[in-house]
Design a protein around this motif. Structure first.
Motif, PDB file in Angstrom:
ATOM      1  N   ARG A   1       0.834  -1.205   0.000  1.00  0.00           N
ATOM      2  CA  ARG A   1       0.000   0.000   0.000  1.00  0.00           C
ATOM      3  C   ARG A   1       0.870   1.257   0.000  1.00  0.00           C
ATOM      4  NH1 ARG A   1      -5.657   0.627   0.937  1.00  0.00           N
ATOM      5  NH2 ARG A   1      -5.378  -1.583   0.578  1.00  0.00           N
TER       6      ARG A   1
ATOM      7  N   GLN B   1       2.294   1.809  -3.376  1.00  0.00           N
ATOM      8  CA  GLN B   1       1.312   2.399  -4.284  1.00  0.00           C
ATOM      9  C   GLN B   1       1.260   3.912  -4.113  1.00  0.00           C
ATOM     10  OE1 GLN B   1      -2.361   0.452  -3.324  1.00  0.00           O
ATOM     11  NE2 GLN B   1      -1.961  -1.324  -4.637  1.00  0.00           N
ATOM     12  N   VAL B   2       1.370   4.376  -2.878  1.00  0.00           N
ATOM     13  CA  VAL B   2       1.374   5.826  -2.633  1.00  0.00           C
ATOM     14  C   VAL B   2       2.595   6.455  -3.280  1.00  0.00           C
ATOM     15  CG1 VAL B   2       1.521   7.608  -0.850  1.00  0.00           C
ATOM     16  CG2 VAL B   2       0.039   5.645  -0.519  1.00  0.00           C
TER      17      VAL B   2
ATOM     18  N   GLN C   1       4.235   5.376  -5.878  1.00  0.00           N
ATOM     19  CA  GLN C   1       4.034   5.361  -7.330  1.00  0.00           C
ATOM     20  C   GLN C   1       3.043   6.433  -7.755  1.00  0.00           C
ATOM     21  OE1 GLN C   1       2.825   1.353  -8.146  1.00  0.00           O
ATOM     22  NE2 GLN C   1       4.927   0.545  -8.152  1.00  0.00           N
ATOM     23  N   ALA C   2       1.952   6.580  -7.000  1.00  0.00           N
ATOM     24  CA  ALA C   2       0.952   7.586  -7.337  1.00  0.00           C
ATOM     25  C   ALA C   2       1.520   8.989  -7.188  1.00  0.00           C
ATOM     26  CB  ALA C   2      -0.285   7.420  -6.459  1.00  0.00           C
ATOM     27  N   SER C   3       2.314   9.205  -6.159  1.00  0.00           N
ATOM     28  CA  SER C   3       2.927  10.522  -5.957  1.00  0.00           C
ATOM     29  C   SER C   3       3.890  10.858  -7.086  1.00  0.00           C
ATOM     30  CB  SER C   3       3.670  10.563  -4.621  1.00  0.00           C
ATOM     31  OG  SER C   3       2.791  10.347  -3.561  1.00  0.00           O
TER      32      SER C   3
ATOM     33  N   GLN D   1      -7.067  10.371  -8.393  1.00  0.00           N
ATOM     34  CA  GLN D   1      -6.469   9.075  -8.051  1.00  0.00           C
ATOM     35  C   GLN D   1      -5.418   9.247  -6.955  1.00  0.00           C
ATOM     36  OE1 GLN D   1      -4.789   6.900 -11.321  1.00  0.00           O
ATOM     37  NE2 GLN D   1      -4.128   5.197 -10.036  1.00  0.00           N
ATOM     38  N   LEU D   2      -4.648  10.321  -7.015  1.00  0.00           N
ATOM     39  CA  LEU D   2      -3.630  10.573  -5.996  1.00  0.00           C
ATOM     40  C   LEU D   2      -4.276  10.777  -4.633  1.00  0.00           C
ATOM     41  CD1 LEU D   2      -0.711  11.172  -5.099  1.00  0.00           C
ATOM     42  CD2 LEU D   2      -1.137  13.555  -5.726  1.00  0.00           C
TER      43      LEU D   2
ATOM     44  N   GLN E   1      -7.211   9.755  -3.630  1.00  0.00           N
ATOM     45  CA  GLN E   1      -7.812   8.490  -3.187  1.00  0.00           C
ATOM     46  C   GLN E   1      -6.741   7.541  -2.652  1.00  0.00           C
ATOM     47  OE1 GLN E   1     -10.178   6.551  -6.145  1.00  0.00           O
ATOM     48  NE2 GLN E   1     -10.884   4.957  -4.750  1.00  0.00           N
ATOM     49  N   THR E   2      -5.618   7.468  -3.314  1.00  0.00           N
ATOM     50  CA  THR E   2      -4.524   6.606  -2.867  1.00  0.00           C
ATOM     51  C   THR E   2      -3.980   7.075  -1.524  1.00  0.00           C
ATOM     52  OG1 THR E   2      -3.929   6.182  -5.173  1.00  0.00           O
ATOM     53  CG2 THR E   2      -2.285   5.631  -3.521  1.00  0.00           C
TER      54      THR E   2
ATOM     55  N   ASP F   1      -6.481   6.140   1.217  1.00  0.00           N
ATOM     56  CA  ASP F   1      -6.378   4.713   1.532  1.00  0.00           C
ATOM     57  C   ASP F   1      -5.144   4.441   2.392  1.00  0.00           C
ATOM     58  OD1 ASP F   1      -8.672   4.177   0.110  1.00  0.00           O
ATOM     59  OD2 ASP F   1      -7.626   3.444  -1.678  1.00  0.00           O
ATOM     60  N   ALA F   2      -4.042   5.082   2.041  1.00  0.00           N
ATOM     61  CA  ALA F   2      -2.810   4.887   2.800  1.00  0.00           C
ATOM     62  C   ALA F   2      -2.948   5.452   4.208  1.00  0.00           C
ATOM     63  CB  ALA F   2      -1.638   5.553   2.088  1.00  0.00           C
TER      64      ALA F   2
END
Length: 93
Positions: free
Chosen positions: A39, A42-43, A45-47, A59-60, A62-63, A66-67
């Protein structure tokens, strides 16, 4: 003589209280730790994707949300473990 007997007794009993690496609890904790690490990856990668323009803002956000929930869960579990440990330390011997 007594110290030697106590050391032998401790050595014999040590395996009885050692955690079993094959137990379901140990496996579940390991799996939870791996999921938490994934998880957080994923943060990252999204960042990185948001900085390069490959990931949308929605999407950022939301990620990150979630984190944040995963982090709060981990902290709550850690707090409970520390509380239980402190309770054990307060037990009279």
């Amino acid at each position: 003589m007594f110290a030697l007997n106590a050391a032998n007794a401790y050595s014999a009993a040590r395996s009885a209280v050692a955690p079993d690496p094959q137990s379901s609890t140990t496996a579940k904790l390991g799996q939870a730790a791996e999921e938490f690490a994934a998880r957080m990856a994923q943060v990252d990668q999204a960042s990185t994707g948001a900085m390069t323009g490959q990931v949308g803002t929605h999407q950022l956000v939301q990620t990150i949300a979630d984190a944040q929930m995963a982090m709060e869960t981990v902290v709550a579990i850690r707090d409970k473990v520390v509380e239980a440990y402190q309770e054990i330390l307060r037990m009279p011997v």
